[in-house]
Design an enzyme around this catalytic site. Structure first.
Site, PDB file in Angstrom:
ATOM      1  N   LYS A  96       0.844  -1.202   0.000  1.00 49.59           N
ATOM      2  CA  LYS A  96       0.000   0.000   0.000  1.00 49.59           C
ATOM      3  C   LYS A  96       0.879   1.253   0.000  1.00 49.59           C
ATOM      4  CE  LYS A  96      -0.424  -0.004   5.038  1.00 49.59           C
ATOM      5  NZ  LYS A  96      -1.109  -0.723   6.124  1.00 49.59           N
ATOM      6  N   ARG A 156     -10.695   0.385  14.814  1.00 50.09           N
ATOM      7  CA  ARG A 156     -10.652   1.194  13.589  1.00 50.09           C
ATOM      8  C   ARG A 156     -11.634   0.509  12.646  1.00 50.09           C
ATOM      9  NH1 ARG A 156      -4.968   1.893  10.596  1.00 50.09           N
ATOM     10  NH2 ARG A 156      -5.535  -0.234  10.069  1.00 50.09           N
ATOM     11  N   TYR A 210      14.909  31.152   7.480  1.00 42.24           N
ATOM     12  CA  TYR A 210      13.679  31.820   7.920  1.00 42.24           C
ATOM     13  C   TYR A 210      13.646  31.992   9.439  1.00 42.24           C
ATOM     14  CZ  TYR A 210      11.266  31.362   3.415  1.00 42.24           C
ATOM     15  OH  TYR A 210      10.879  31.471   2.110  1.00 42.24           O
ATOM     16  N   MET A 229      10.676  25.141   1.878  1.00 40.07           N
ATOM     17  CA  MET A 229       9.919  24.299   0.953  1.00 40.07           C
ATOM     18  C   MET A 229      10.852  23.524   0.032  1.00 40.07           C
ATOM     19  SD  MET A 229       6.926  25.322  -1.741  1.00 40.07           S
ATOM     20  CE  MET A 229       5.832  26.039  -0.543  1.00 40.07           C
TER      21      MET A 229
HETATM   22  C1  LIG Z   1      -0.277  -1.648   6.763  1.00 44.34           C
HETATM   23  C2  LIG Z   1      -0.784  -2.888   7.305  1.00 44.34           C
HETATM   24  C3  LIG Z   1       0.078  -3.926   7.723  1.00 44.34           C
HETATM   25  C4  LIG Z   1       1.573  -3.789   7.719  1.00 44.34           C
HETATM   26  O1  LIG Z   1       2.030  -3.458   8.986  1.00 44.34           O
HETATM   27  P1  LIG Z   1       3.577  -3.287   9.292  1.00 44.34           P
HETATM   28  O2  LIG Z   1       3.594  -2.789  10.668  1.00 44.34           O
HETATM   29  O3  LIG Z   1       4.079  -2.300   8.315  1.00 44.34           O
HETATM   30  O4  LIG Z   1       4.184  -4.626   9.116  1.00 44.34           O
HETATM   31  C5  LIG Z   1      -0.479  -5.098   8.125  1.00 44.34           C
HETATM   32  N1  LIG Z   1      -1.821  -5.265   8.175  1.00 44.34           N
HETATM   33  C6  LIG Z   1      -2.679  -4.292   7.818  1.00 44.34           C
HETATM   34  C7  LIG Z   1      -4.138  -4.534   7.910  1.00 44.34           C
HETATM   35  C8  LIG Z   1      -2.193  -3.074   7.381  1.00 44.34           C
HETATM   36  O5  LIG Z   1      -3.050  -2.106   7.020  1.00 44.34           O
END
Ligand SMILES: *Cc1c(COP(=O)(O)O)cnc(C)c1O
Length: 628
Positions: free
Chosen positions: A40, A138, A261, A309
């Site tokens: 992801k 969640r 800055y 930036m």
């Molecule tokens: C992102 C994610 C992971 C990966 O977790 P890590 O801590 O990066 O190994 C595993 N399971 C779900 C559901 C996730 O969204």
């Protein structure tokens, strides 16, 4: 290490390091356990395609993405492994989920029913993973409602419960709470009448911590990229990502002067400092102002002043021979102080976020140890194709090119370039013509030097505007101009001896969906433009319509050839040439790019026709030259 890269900034991804981390993670798996590679967010900024390929080579059985768009991009890039969408999907994503064969996480009966209905219409089955909330609170169905949902979903048609999973809230920091989550999850699994193919719970830290023993799948993310979020493992992990830049200016500063800055940093003594051409817009966190560290010629140097930036300033007092052009490492490279977990620790940030954001403007170079394999374009993340209606077009063009070039590698390269210009550029519509038929017939007339040429053209296309132009050019130069214009549907090159103003080129009829359009002539020095319009066209914009264009003109006998070109991407082509008896030796020369390089020729008395299958794609600049 020998560097040939000199850019304002770039990211190096060491795929060998990534695979070594996977080997380490796999050593924690029980016999019979497989792993899912998380890709992801473009694989935490490492490049989803490259990471997916390396992980699959290392034995991954699944890939994990955040949404259907990420899954779709992987499919377009040729990944055919199973892909799980981890976050809840929106109803709007269902069509893509089905089209791109993605497996969504499901925790809601309304969504499940929608999905099942769409799957039924598409006459396919969709694999889903049931997401259970065991305490993270969640996404996921609450534990007490989970069994009910499971039964409801297994009662739906066209859905297959391929997996059941949950997610730890604090695998790296709270083993007591994790154990509780695991117990709850195990209790639920025990109640399922039938075990789905995949049961999964652990992320990287959960796996390292020995959780998920009842599972047959683990999900690997952050550790696979060489980042230790638990503590104590960094020596066994190799950061896969390095972020580098080039020193672009070296300056002196006098005691008491401020830098940057808000005058946040003041020189305690006379010294030297350097400018790096990266800032928070490149993903270098603003919170690293006055705190970040970088590596210059094997010396750790301090970021001084505020992160801007597009620039940061670094203290070079300890590197007297630092020069413009020196390579500076901002992240990674096995330097303990420059690991993502260490840098993020400086500002109480998250190493996950750091990896995702770093190098936003940078090209990514993939390497195996010190050997550079290839690079990925800057901001590749934006090149997600908009859908263009015909789901197969992508694959057709890809395979057509690969076949034509007999080399998958070159085919793939050209395919990407072509697709980018056709489809990936969001400002540009995809135009293609269907059922293209062009007939040109020559007949003798009183004029000894010319044939009369009647042309009849028809095709289907999405109407883009409420008018279009038929153009008759008298020079190659003006013809070229008409090829550049997107409002020109038909172009003809008139022999230089003829005058477009004296009826040597006439539009007989222009129709859309069978009704005749109004035409308006516009004669200029070297061309005749016929503007075709009708008040009815407004209502047809955006829909596919049938174009019919017929003209009468003259063609020089002594030319001895007639060329018919395809100027747009076209599906299904038929080109006919009708000629008078005195032309007995007409030969067609085919120049076709597309699936079929040699569309069949049909010869009849006084007529030659070339015809592709109706479904076949023909690329622009294809055509046929009839010699006589
Ligand atoms: C992102 C994610 C992971 C990966 O977790 P890590 O801590 O990066 O190994 C595993 N399971 C779900 C559901 C996730 O969204």
């Amino acid at each position: 290490m020998q560097h040939t890269i000199h850019e304002r900034s770039w990211v190096e991804i060491d795929l060998a390091a990534f695979r070594q981390n996977l080997v380490f993670l796999k050593s924690f798996l029980q016999p019979g356990q497989d792993f899912l590679q998380i890709v992801k967010a473009d694989a935490y900024g490492h490049g989803a395609k490259e990471i997916a390929e390396a992980a699959l080579a290392e034995g991954a059985v699944y890939l994990g993405v955040a949404n259907s768009e990420e899954g779709k991009l992987l499919r377009i890039q040729g990944i055919d492994a199973r892909i799980l969408i981890l976050s809840p999907s929106l109803p709007e994503e269902i069509d893509e989920i089905i089209k791109y064969d993605l497996d969504p996480a499901v925790s809601d009966i309304v969504f499940a029913k929608n999905l099942a209905e769409s799957a039924r219409i598409a006459e396919t089955d969709v694999r889903i993973h049931l997401k259970i909330d065991t305490g993270m609170h969640r996404s996921g169905i609450r534990l007490e409602d989970a069994l009910n949902l499971y039964h409801e979903i297994t009662g739906l048609h066209n859905l297959v419960v391929e997996g059941v999973f949950s997610h730890f809230s604090s695998a790296e920091s709270d083993s007591i709470f994790s154990s509780l989550q695991e117990e709850q999850f195990a209790a639920l699994i025990a109640k399922l009448p039938e075990k789905p193919r995949y049961i999964h719970l652990s992320n990287s830290a959960g796996t390292i911590g020995g959780f998920g023993k009842i599972c047959n799948l683990a999900r690997f993310g952050i550790f696979s990229f060489g980042v230790d979020t638990v503590g104590g493992y960094s020596a066994r992990l190799a950061p896969a990502m390095s972020f580098k830049s080039t020193l672009s200016q070296v300056k002196t500063v006098l005691a008491g002067e401020s830098v940057g800055y808000n005058r946040d940093w003041r020189a305690p003594k006379d010294g030297k400092y350097g400018i790096l051409p990266i800032g928070y817009a490149d993903g270098y966190d603003f919170l690293l102002s006055n705190k970040g560290k970088v590596l210059v010629q094997n010396n750790i140097c301090q970021v001084i002043g505020r992160v801007s930036m597009d620039m940061i300033t670094i203290d070079l007092s300890e590197v007297p021979n630092a020069r413009v052009g020196d390579i500076v490492t901002l992240l990674g490279a096995n330097e303990p102080e420059l690991r993502a977990e260490a840098l993020a620790g400086i500002y109480q940030g998250s190493p996950y976020e750091l990896l995702c954001q770093v190098g936003r403007r940078a090209r990514r170079y993939y390497k195996s140890r010190d050997h550079i394999l290839h690079s990925a374009p800057i901001a590749r993340r934006d090149f997600i194709a908009a859908d263009f209606g015909n789901s197969k077009l992508n694959q057709i063009i890809s395979s057509a090119l690969a076949k034509r070039l007999e080399s998958a590698e070159i085919g793939d390269l050209i395919y990407k370039e072509i697709l980018r210009s056709f489809f990936f550029n969001k400002d540009r519509d995809v135009h293609y013509r269907r059922s293209f038929a062009h007939e040109i017939s020559f007949s003798t007339m009183n004029n000894a030097a010319f044939y009369q040429a009647k042309t009849r053209l028809s095709y289907r296309k999405i109407l883009g505007n409420n008018y279009f132009v038929v153009a008759c050019a008298t020079s190659d130069e003006s013809l070229r101009r008409y090829f550049m214009r997107t409002d020109v549907e038909y172009r003809w090159l008139l022999d230089a001896a003829l005058d477009p103003g004296s009826e040597h080129f006439k539009v007989d009829s222009v129709k859309i969906n069978g009704f005749e359009l109004f035409t308006q002539m516009n004669l200029s020095e070297d061309s005749l433009e016929i503007r075709c319009s009708h008040p009815k066209l407004d209502a047809l914009i955006g829909t596919e319509v049938e174009f019919e264009i017929s003209t009468t003109t003259l063609y020089p006998k002594n030319s001895h050839q007639l060329s018919v070109f395809i100027s747009e991407l076209t599906q299904g082509v038929q080109i006919s040439f009708l000629f008078p008896e005195e032309l007995s030796h007409v030969e067609p020369v085919r120049i076709f790019s597309g699936q079929e390089k040699n569309p069949p020729i049909i010869r009849e008395e006084n007529r030659i026709t070339l015809k592709t299958e109706a479904s076949e794609w023909v690329f622009p600049l294809s055509g046929v030259v009839f010699t006589y």
